[in-house]
Design a protein around this motif. Sequence first.
Motif, PDB file in Angstrom:
ATOM      1  N   HIS A   6       0.967  -1.115   0.497  1.00  0.00           N
ATOM      2  CA  HIS A   6       0.071   0.125  -0.383  1.00  0.00           C
ATOM      3  C   HIS A   6       0.662   1.352  -0.017  1.00  0.00           C
ATOM      4  CE1 HIS A   6      -3.681   2.487   0.878  1.00  0.00           C
ATOM      5  NE2 HIS A   6      -2.735   3.189   1.878  1.00  0.00           N
ATOM      6  N   TYR A   7       1.907   1.316   0.535  1.00  0.00           N
ATOM      7  CA  TYR A   7       2.661   1.865   1.126  1.00  0.00           C
ATOM      8  C   TYR A   7       4.055   2.754   0.143  1.00  0.00           C
ATOM      9  CZ  TYR A   7      -0.006   2.934   4.873  1.00  0.00           C
ATOM     10  OH  TYR A   7      -0.225   3.079   6.044  1.00  0.00           O
ATOM     11  N   ASN A  11       6.798  -3.016  -4.930  1.00  0.00           N
ATOM     12  CA  ASN A  11       6.639  -3.695  -3.917  1.00  0.00           C
ATOM     13  C   ASN A  11       5.601  -4.627  -4.042  1.00  0.00           C
ATOM     14  OD1 ASN A  11       9.446  -2.357  -3.787  1.00  0.00           O
ATOM     15  ND2 ASN A  11       8.945  -2.050  -1.579  1.00  0.00           N
ATOM     16  N   PRO A  12       6.326  -6.416  -3.757  1.00  0.00           N
ATOM     17  CA  PRO A  12       5.231  -6.745  -3.639  1.00  0.00           C
ATOM     18  C   PRO A  12       4.927  -7.223  -2.323  1.00  0.00           C
ATOM     19  CG  PRO A  12       7.484  -8.159  -4.336  1.00  0.00           C
ATOM     20  CD  PRO A  12       7.593  -7.089  -4.493  1.00  0.00           C
ATOM     21  N   ALA A  13       4.040  -6.789  -1.870  1.00  0.00           N
ATOM     22  CA  ALA A  13       2.861  -7.479  -0.514  1.00  0.00           C
ATOM     23  C   ALA A  13       3.938  -8.619   0.440  1.00  0.00           C
ATOM     24  CB  ALA A  13       1.607  -7.357  -0.408  1.00  0.00           C
ATOM     25  N   VAL A  22      -5.034  -3.797   4.449  1.00  0.00           N
ATOM     26  CA  VAL A  22      -3.548  -2.488   3.945  1.00  0.00           C
ATOM     27  C   VAL A  22      -2.527  -3.651   3.611  1.00  0.00           C
ATOM     28  CG1 VAL A  22      -1.684  -0.666   5.123  1.00  0.00           C
ATOM     29  CG2 VAL A  22      -4.551  -0.552   5.023  1.00  0.00           C
ATOM     30  N   HIS A  23      -2.201  -3.981   2.254  1.00  0.00           N
ATOM     31  CA  HIS A  23      -1.106  -5.195   1.876  1.00  0.00           C
ATOM     32  C   HIS A  23       0.363  -3.945   2.932  1.00  0.00           C
ATOM     33  CE1 HIS A  23      -3.889  -7.002   0.014  1.00  0.00           C
ATOM     34  NE2 HIS A  23      -3.304  -7.741   0.344  1.00  0.00           N
ATOM     35  N   TYR A  24       2.282  -4.732   3.076  1.00  0.00           N
ATOM     36  CA  TYR A  24       2.457  -3.899   3.409  1.00  0.00           C
ATOM     37  C   TYR A  24       4.116  -4.679   2.999  1.00  0.00           C
ATOM     38  CZ  TYR A  24      -0.245  -1.802   7.263  1.00  0.00           C
ATOM     39  OH  TYR A  24      -0.779  -1.058   7.804  1.00  0.00           O
ATOM     40  N   CYS A  25       5.000  -4.463   2.403  1.00  0.00           N
ATOM     41  CA  CYS A  25       6.185  -4.832   2.118  1.00  0.00           C
ATOM     42  C   CYS A  25       7.045  -5.050   3.184  1.00  0.00           C
ATOM     43  CB  CYS A  25       6.587  -4.334   1.060  1.00  0.00           C
ATOM     44  SG  CYS A  25       6.670  -2.834   1.329  1.00  0.00           S
ATOM     45  N   THR A  26       7.704  -5.836   2.749  1.00  0.00           N
ATOM     46  CA  THR A  26       9.276  -6.255   4.000  1.00  0.00           C
ATOM     47  C   THR A  26      10.004  -4.436   4.639  1.00  0.00           C
ATOM     48  OG1 THR A  26      10.331  -6.565   2.034  1.00  0.00           O
ATOM     49  CG2 THR A  26       9.676  -8.481   3.300  1.00  0.00           C
ATOM     50  N   ARG A  27      10.344  -4.121   3.656  1.00  0.00           N
ATOM     51  CA  ARG A  27      10.203  -2.299   3.416  1.00  0.00           C
ATOM     52  C   ARG A  27       9.696  -1.779   5.294  1.00  0.00           C
ATOM     53  NH1 ARG A  27      11.094   0.953  -1.710  1.00  0.00           N
ATOM     54  NH2 ARG A  27      11.642   2.660   0.465  1.00  0.00           N
ATOM     55  N   CYS A  28       8.216  -1.813   5.089  1.00  0.00           N
ATOM     56  CA  CYS A  28       7.172  -1.522   5.919  1.00  0.00           C
ATOM     57  C   CYS A  28       7.507  -1.884   7.262  1.00  0.00           C
ATOM     58  CB  CYS A  28       5.595  -1.741   5.546  1.00  0.00           C
ATOM     59  SG  CYS A  28       5.594  -0.315   4.374  1.00  0.00           S
ATOM     60  N   MET A  29       8.112  -3.571   7.521  1.00  0.00           N
ATOM     61  CA  MET A  29       7.916  -4.321   9.016  1.00  0.00           C
ATOM     62  C   MET A  29       9.365  -4.578   8.782  1.00  0.00           C
ATOM     63  SD  MET A  29       4.730  -4.569   9.000  1.00  0.00           S
ATOM     64  CE  MET A  29       4.578  -5.827  10.078  1.00  0.00           C
ATOM     65  N   ALA A  54       3.520 -15.197  -2.480  1.00  0.00           N
ATOM     66  CA  ALA A  54       2.231 -15.972  -3.266  1.00  0.00           C
ATOM     67  C   ALA A  54       1.547 -14.263  -4.440  1.00  0.00           C
ATOM     68  CB  ALA A  54       1.201 -15.717  -1.470  1.00  0.00           C
ATOM     69  N   THR A  55       2.429 -13.263  -3.713  1.00  0.00           N
ATOM     70  CA  THR A  55       2.191 -11.801  -4.650  1.00  0.00           C
ATOM     71  C   THR A  55       3.584 -11.672  -5.953  1.00  0.00           C
ATOM     72  OG1 THR A  55       3.260 -10.915  -3.323  1.00  0.00           O
ATOM     73  CG2 THR A  55       1.743 -10.226  -3.091  1.00  0.00           C
ATOM     74  N   GLU A  56       4.597 -12.498  -5.956  1.00  0.00           N
ATOM     75  CA  GLU A  56       5.480 -12.289  -6.361  1.00  0.00           C
ATOM     76  C   GLU A  56       6.391 -14.083  -7.165  1.00  0.00           C
ATOM     77  OE1 GLU A  56       9.173 -10.955  -4.131  1.00  0.00           O
ATOM     78  OE2 GLU A  56       8.646 -12.425  -2.523  1.00  0.00           O
TER      79      GLU A  56
END
Length: 283
Positions: A6-7, A11-13, A22-29, A54-56
Amino acid sequence: MKHDCHYHPGNPAKWHCGECQVHYCTRCMPDADTRQRRALCPKCSKAMRYMGAATEVVPFWNRIGSFFRYPFHSDPLIVIAICTLVPIVAPANLIGLLIWLLLALALFKYTYAVINHTAEGHLKPPSVSVAFTGSGFNIVILQLLVFIVMGGLVGLAAKMGGPLLMMLTLAFVVLALPASIMVLAMERSVGAAVNPMNLAVLISRIGTPYFLLYGYLILLLLASGMAQDFAINQFPLWLSQPLSGFLNSTFTLILFNMLGYLLFQYQEELGFAADIQDETSDM
């Protein structure tokens, strides 16, 4: 299904919050525990669902060449060579028959290990030792039981509803056979592998790509049969026998690798999460 962060669009979630949608990538978490697959949503502080790769994942129809190269990696090639060549030099007696049976079981076990290994995100084949050591040989008995039960269902349909019901049941059994193999490989349960509801749910969750894969598998089986028939008719017995066995084993590994990859590609729809496990992958 592909989901971007989302942010960070593009970038794949990797994480999804069901509460906030909301979907987050590894940069967000950066503090998420990927190994334990635990993370809290930055917005609502509730536990999130880990989505794995799953998303990549590259769709299977874009990896046909990789499937055909799969049996020619060193490990599966060694397994195929052992199971194909050893019976030729084995004595023509009861001991030779026992050796052939044990190697057939080992090869069959390895093919089912390929499904699980691929579904878990390992794009490289399992090691040679998987075929000849450890447990898992009971999968042969389970698969035979599945075939017996499916044959019994077709026979029961013929007895109760006549030729029309028998043909409809047979058509469903043939169509659902790849799904049955996938379910048996993952759950090791005859009941689950022959349950029409289980098979219908798996097919419906994958959707149209299942039928595309089914078409590929039919073509693969036809190609395997033609190649083996050519080997038998064009070469002497001492050469045609191992060559036919090699071709059969090769095409079988391709088929099972495709089934495992389909599970990996549609992991989100099927309710599990797996990441790409190999350091270098053929994506």
